[in-house]
Design an enzyme around this catalytic site. Sequence first.
Site, PDB file in Angstrom:
ATOM      1  N   ASP A 146       0.838  -1.187   0.000  1.00 21.43           N
ATOM      2  CA  ASP A 146       0.000   0.000   0.000  1.00 21.43           C
ATOM      3  C   ASP A 146       0.880   1.247   0.000  1.00 21.43           C
ATOM      4  OD1 ASP A 146      -2.291  -1.504   0.074  1.00 21.43           O
ATOM      5  OD2 ASP A 146      -2.563  -1.354   2.249  1.00 21.43           O
ATOM      6  N   PRO A 147       0.403   2.347  -0.566  1.00 16.63           N
ATOM      7  CA  PRO A 147       1.182   3.595  -0.531  1.00 16.63           C
ATOM      8  C   PRO A 147       1.607   3.959   0.891  1.00 16.63           C
ATOM      9  CG  PRO A 147      -0.653   3.832  -2.042  1.00 16.63           C
ATOM     10  CD  PRO A 147      -0.844   2.501  -1.354  1.00 16.63           C
TER      11      PRO A 147
END
Length: 384
Positions: free
Chosen positions: A47-48
């Site tokens: 995930d970012p």
Amino acid sequence: MTKSRPAPANGGIINVYKPAGMASFHVVHLLKRWLGESKIGFDGTLDPFAEGVLPIYIGRATAVLHYAEAKEKSYLSYLGLGWSTDSLDASGTEVIARCERSSVDRLSRSEIESALECICRRREQRVPVYSAAKHEGQRFVDLLRRGEADKIPERYKTIQVEAFELLADDLDENYSESYPSWPISQALLTAFPTSEYDAGPYAHLLCEGLSRALLIRHVVSRGTYIRQLNSDLAEILSVPASTLRLLRERSGPFHAREAVHLSALEEWSQSRGRFLLENEQYDEILQAPDLVLKNFAMITCRSREVRMLLQGKKLKPGQVAKALSDSSSETALEDFLDASRHEIGPNYLRLYCGDRLIGLLRHEADLIRAERMFVGIESFNAEF
């Protein structure tokens, strides 16, 4: 800058450290530009919000990606007890629950460790709504952002939690007086390879002492949502919580301490106008594709048998066994074939000719055939 030339013929794997705040696909975009190579893939989306190990497969190394996905991964998470966001982490848009600091301070270490043991026994996990999981071709998170939460189904997935360990707590004796306004121990600050850390819009909740901080190590099967595990932990403890920082410290043979940061990759790619994979750090940066296939038994065949396999012919184990280069490999093959009869699913063998990785073989129904060859018959004939 001098135009980059294609990556080496065999390709390779770079253990990249993805920084927080960047999508995994953006890392691929940058490397395609820096390397001048369009064939690039990676193992396991981060995930970012998360950071850490992101194995990048370049050129022909992408052929092993399907077989190389790490079944077990290790994470460090920095968990704040006392409040939670809508996304269960620091990327959330609002705080949806909170409790008094005294409520979380009353939790003993033994209570927390008991809750961790409960999580380790779980074999199923609910897929969080803030995720890239899809329903009818649409991501859960996109449906949520469009106000269509009612269309998101309740979905569960099978997981395996090998370890869920409490490493540090801001109530521990090793709490550092150097950070009186930041209620976390020195262990928490030094656990992550990067020195810079921004808790985002919720930093004030930490600085005001409204959150108790924990550092947890998770060793889990691939595809496990760490944010959800931490939320489940908080539910057992009857307090709200959010994952403030998440680091993938290991993915198969790759570790965060040995990962290359993007800033170094960019600098090396531009250094003296030379192609990144041809500079003096080549051996340190680029890993051989077979590094991620070590869990498969290895056999070495003569060129005659290799050509037969490249032509699509099937061989009996006895034919292959006679082609092995040494007795130790032959013993390993016999053990593998005997054990594989009791296993479910495909059973693969690494095929070499000399020290060159040729491909993967598949053993089934007492026959061995080519599963995926990384070298074509024409290239093989030219080399051997």
